[in-house]
Design a protein around this motif. Structure first.
Motif, short mmCIF file in Angstrom:
data_model
loop_
_atom_site.label_atom_id
_atom_site.label_comp_id
_atom_site.label_asym_id
_atom_site.label_seq_id
_atom_site.Cartn_x
_atom_site.Cartn_y
_atom_site.Cartn_z
N GLN A 86 0.83 -1.21 0.00
CA GLN A 86 0.00 0.00 0.00
C GLN A 86 0.86 1.26 0.00
O GLN A 86 0.57 2.23 -0.69
CB GLN A 86 -0.94 -0.01 1.21
CG GLN A 86 -2.10 -0.97 1.03
CD GLN A 86 -2.73 -1.37 2.35
OE1 GLN A 86 -2.48 -0.76 3.39
NE2 GLN A 86 -3.55 -2.41 2.32
N GLY A 87 1.94 1.25 0.78
CA GLY A 87 2.81 2.42 0.83
C GLY A 87 3.54 2.63 -0.48
O GLY A 87 3.65 3.75 -0.99
N LEU A 88 4.03 1.54 -1.02
CA LEU A 88 4.88 1.61 -2.21
C LEU A 88 4.09 1.98 -3.46
O LEU A 88 4.55 2.74 -4.31
CB LEU A 88 5.54 0.25 -2.40
CG LEU A 88 6.81 0.21 -3.21
CD1 LEU A 88 7.85 1.06 -2.54
CD2 LEU A 88 7.28 -1.21 -3.32
N LEU A 89 2.89 1.42 -3.58
CA LEU A 89 2.11 1.65 -4.79
C LEU A 89 1.17 2.84 -4.65
O LEU A 89 0.42 3.16 -5.56
CB LEU A 89 1.31 0.39 -5.16
CG LEU A 89 2.17 -0.84 -5.46
CD1 LEU A 89 1.31 -2.05 -5.74
CD2 LEU A 89 3.08 -0.58 -6.64
N LEU A 90 1.22 3.50 -3.50
CA LEU A 90 0.39 4.68 -3.25
C LEU A 90 -1.07 4.37 -3.54
O LEU A 90 -1.79 5.20 -4.07
CB LEU A 90 0.83 5.84 -4.14
CG LEU A 90 2.18 6.45 -3.80
CD1 LEU A 90 2.59 7.45 -4.85
CD2 LEU A 90 2.11 7.11 -2.44
N LEU A 216 9.81 4.42 2.57
CA LEU A 216 8.37 4.21 2.37
C LEU A 216 7.58 5.43 2.82
O LEU A 216 6.62 5.84 2.18
CB LEU A 216 7.91 2.97 3.13
CG LEU A 216 8.20 1.63 2.46
CD1 LEU A 216 7.94 0.48 3.43
CD2 LEU A 216 7.33 1.46 1.22
N ASP A 217 7.99 6.02 3.94
CA ASP A 217 7.32 7.23 4.43
C ASP A 217 7.40 8.34 3.39
O ASP A 217 6.41 9.01 3.09
CB ASP A 217 7.97 7.73 5.72
CG ASP A 217 7.54 6.91 6.93
OD1 ASP A 217 6.63 6.09 6.77
OD2 ASP A 217 8.12 7.09 8.01
N GLY A 273 -1.60 6.46 12.41
CA GLY A 273 -1.03 7.30 11.36
C GLY A 273 -0.19 6.46 10.42
O GLY A 273 0.06 5.28 10.68
N PRO A 274 0.26 7.05 9.30
CA PRO A 274 0.86 6.28 8.22
C PRO A 274 2.36 6.00 8.35
O PRO A 274 2.92 5.38 7.47
CB PRO A 274 0.59 7.17 7.00
CG PRO A 274 0.50 8.56 7.56
CD PRO A 274 0.04 8.46 8.97
N SER A 275 2.99 6.43 9.43
CA SER A 275 4.44 6.26 9.54
C SER A 275 4.81 4.77 9.58
O SER A 275 4.33 4.03 10.44
CB SER A 275 4.93 6.96 10.80
OG SER A 275 6.32 6.99 10.81
N PHE B 91 0.09 12.14 7.92
CA PHE B 91 1.37 12.25 8.62
C PHE B 91 1.29 13.45 9.56
O PHE B 91 0.60 14.43 9.27
CB PHE B 91 2.50 12.48 7.62
CG PHE B 91 2.94 11.24 6.90
CD1 PHE B 91 3.77 10.32 7.51
CD2 PHE B 91 2.53 11.00 5.60
CE1 PHE B 91 4.17 9.18 6.85
CE2 PHE B 91 2.93 9.87 4.92
CZ PHE B 91 3.76 8.95 5.55
N SER B 92 2.01 13.40 10.66
CA SER B 92 2.07 14.58 11.52
C SER B 92 3.13 15.53 10.96
O SER B 92 4.01 15.14 10.21
CB SER B 92 2.41 14.19 12.96
OG SER B 92 3.78 13.84 13.05
N VAL B 93 3.01 16.81 11.34
CA VAL B 93 3.95 17.82 10.85
C VAL B 93 5.39 17.42 11.21
O VAL B 93 6.30 17.51 10.38
CB VAL B 93 3.59 19.20 11.43
CG1 VAL B 93 4.69 20.21 11.15
CG2 VAL B 93 2.27 19.68 10.84
#
Lengths: 326, 257
Positions: A86-90, A216-217, A273-275, B91-93
């Protein structure tokens, strides 16, 4: 810094749920064993004794524990791979099977079952590698890997293979039920070898993602990753190939189990969150807990195919996610 | 020279976008890039930070040819602030600004207190102190633009390339951001800033580079800009004058030449 606190909290919570469901999986089963008998069997082995109740020993050590562990590791591996894809292919709809790995494995397994070739797992693995290669060739232009093109190639190869599987089912006659059951996935064949194999796969998936979590982030944030020094091409190549291989290893062992790789990363992302550093670790545990729970449910309902359980649970959860997003 | 491009030609799939362009940037200078839409400003910035293959020419950064630098080494020398970008994921700032530290971390390097201090300092510089835990997909366009600027500052590069960094800002924040860029210039950084607002460019830049159809047609001091040059670049008539010591340019309505 709120998210790092929340992460620890959730990790403890999900870890406990996992431990609990693993415990339950060992206690509960077709053969009615009292908790004392199970405890006895556990203690006897851990203390290095032989003898005692041979049946309880076999059920606990040769059936229930490896099965629970295999389920946990498969869930963990699929969730981590889903997060990476999911991260890689956006693409929020990307999942471990996006590269056509599942239908390839299913085709290999169906081939083996229909013609009675035996060796379902090796053929399934070969099948998934074959379809992965096909998707790769189709989706990769000479110089650039385009996410949309890869996803499209995955869809095309999958649908061709699905037609092949249907054809095999028609040819299979008596064996058709076996094919359908394999397609929906199951841990009835789980043993220590499978537990070990899937353990390695789940660790590979986790470390694959963790070793590139910053990249990835950056990609998932929509930035021009190259401007930060990320070699996007090599990253895609490395992660897509790695995650697909892990998925192939898992799928060929236990069949096609859907929704876990799709839903778990989304749920974790919603909470944390997405991190990707935290996302991957929590997805590992979350996927493991969910799969053990699903397998337990499948067993309690009289050996339902586990793919049915994950789809029945995961489908509505996904609907809810979509509903809340829009 | 902090940065010098010689005989630069760049294109997308055979179609040339920049043609034989020369540009030099000394340390501690702020060059504004002006020109109509599609004239190649963004392409030039992308080429200068190594995002596009060159068809012709060469780029030298801090004395090293761009081709000889690894991607990571380049990202430690040049930072890009892209055109107003939207973040879709929450994402956070803090997380976004810390991405700017990526080129300084090793493969398994962890973010240390020093990295966090640099990120906090960058956020403070763009006036977003205390925004660290806010989510980027819930910020206004102007705030997002300042977050991406902070991310570039966290990269701690000698050269900054900015693509319309003020396009989504209100006049007050335009002044703030340009004042920040001028402070960075005082600190010895070199900046190339693509702008659409001629007056903002005239007020802050040491030199103004005018691009048209992929060619650099003029590189001059702000006080050398006149109506004729602006008409040649933008295709409308301009009035250029001075007001309290500063050059001011106003386009005339309805007169396209």
């Amino acid at each position: 810094m709120r998210r790092s606190r929340l992460f620890l909290l959730l990790l403890i919570l999900v870890g406990s749920i996992l431990a609990l469901s693993l415990g339950l999986s060992v206690l509960v089963g077709d053969l009615k064993l009292s908790p004392e008998e199970v405890a006895q069997a556990l203690k006897a082995r851990l203390a290095g004794q032989t003898g005692g109740d041979a049946v309880a020993d076999a059920v606990v050590w040769q059936v229930r524990i490896p099965r629970a562990l295999a389920a946990a590791f498969v869930g963990a591996a699929l969730s981590c791979c889903g997060a990476v894809f999911q991260g890689l292919l956006l693409n929020p709809l990307a999942e471990p099977y996006t590269m056509g790995v599942a239908s390839g494995a299913a085709f290999g397994a169906a081939l083996s079952i229909t013609f009675g070739l035996g060796a379902i797992t090796p053929l399934a693995f070969a099948g998934s590698l074959l379809s992965l290669g096909l998707v790769w060739l189709l989706g990769r232009r000479t110089d650039f890997i385009e996410p949309t093109r890869l996803i499209l190639a995955g869809v095309i190869v999958s649908s061709i293979l699905s037609a092949g599987i249907t054809l095999l089912q028609v040819l299979a006659g008596q064996q058709v039920a076996a094919i359908v059951l394999w397609l929906l996935g199951s841990f009835t064949r789980a043993d220590w070898a499978m537990a070990r194999w899937t353990f390695l796969a789940s660790l590979a998936a986790l470390f694959l993602g963790l070793s590139r979590h910053r990249e990835l982030d950056i990609i998932a944030s929509g930035g021009r990753a190259a401007a930060f020094g990320v070699d996007e091409e090599r990253l895609r190549l490395f992660l897509l190939a790695g995650a697909s291989l892990v998925t192939a290893a898992v799928v060929s062992a236990c069949g096609v189990i859907g929704f876990v790789g799709l839903v778990v990363p989304h749920l974790v992302r919603l909470l944390l969150g997405p991190s990707h550093g935290r996302l991957l670790v929590l997805s590992w545990f979350g996927g493991a807990a969910l799969m053990v729970g699903a397998d337990l449910t499948a067993r309690l309902l009289g050996e339902l195919p586990i793919g049915v359980v994950t789809a029945l649970v995961g489908g509505p959860v996904f609907c809810l996610l979509l509903w809340r997003r829009c | 020279m902090a940065l010098s491009a010689k005989n630069l030609s760049v294109g997308y799939g055979g179609r040339p976008v920049l043609r034989h362009l020369d540009l030099e940037l000394a340390p501690g200078r702020l060059v504004a890039l002006l020109g109509p839409n599609g004239c190649g400003k963004s392409t030039l910035l992308a080429a200068l930070c190594g995002l596009l293959p060159l068809q012709e020419g060469s780029i030298v950064i801090d004395g090293a040819p761009l081709a000889s630098l690894s991607r990571l080494a380049l990202a430690r020398k040049v930072a890009l602030v892209p055109q107003a970008s939207a973040f879709t994921l929450p994402f956070s700032v803090d997380e976004v600004v810390l991405m700017g530290r990526y080129p300084h971390l090793g493969r398994f390097g962890r973010l240390g207190p020093e990295d966090r201090a640099i990120a906090a300092e960058a956020l403070k510089a763009v006036g977003l102190e205390g925004f660290g835990t806010r989510l980027v997909n819930a910020l206004s366009g102007g705030e997002v633009q300042r977050v991406t600027l902070a991310r570039a500052l966290a990269q701690k590069t000698g050269t900054l390339l900015l693509d319309e960094p003020t396009s989504a800002l209100d006049p007050g924040h335009v002044v703030d951001v340009m004042a920040l860029l001028e402070r960075l210039r005082e600190d010895g950084k070199s900046l190339v800033v693509a702008l659409h607002d001629v007056n903002v460019a005239l007020a802050s830049a040491d030199a103004v580079a005018f691009l048209k159809e992929g060619s650099l047609i003029r590189l001059c001091r702000p006080d050398e800009v006149d109506g004729e040059l602006l008409r040649e670049v933008y295709g409308v008539e301009w009035r250029v004058g001075r007001w309290q010591g500063q050059a001011v340019a106003l386009p005339k309505r309805g007169v396209r030449s």
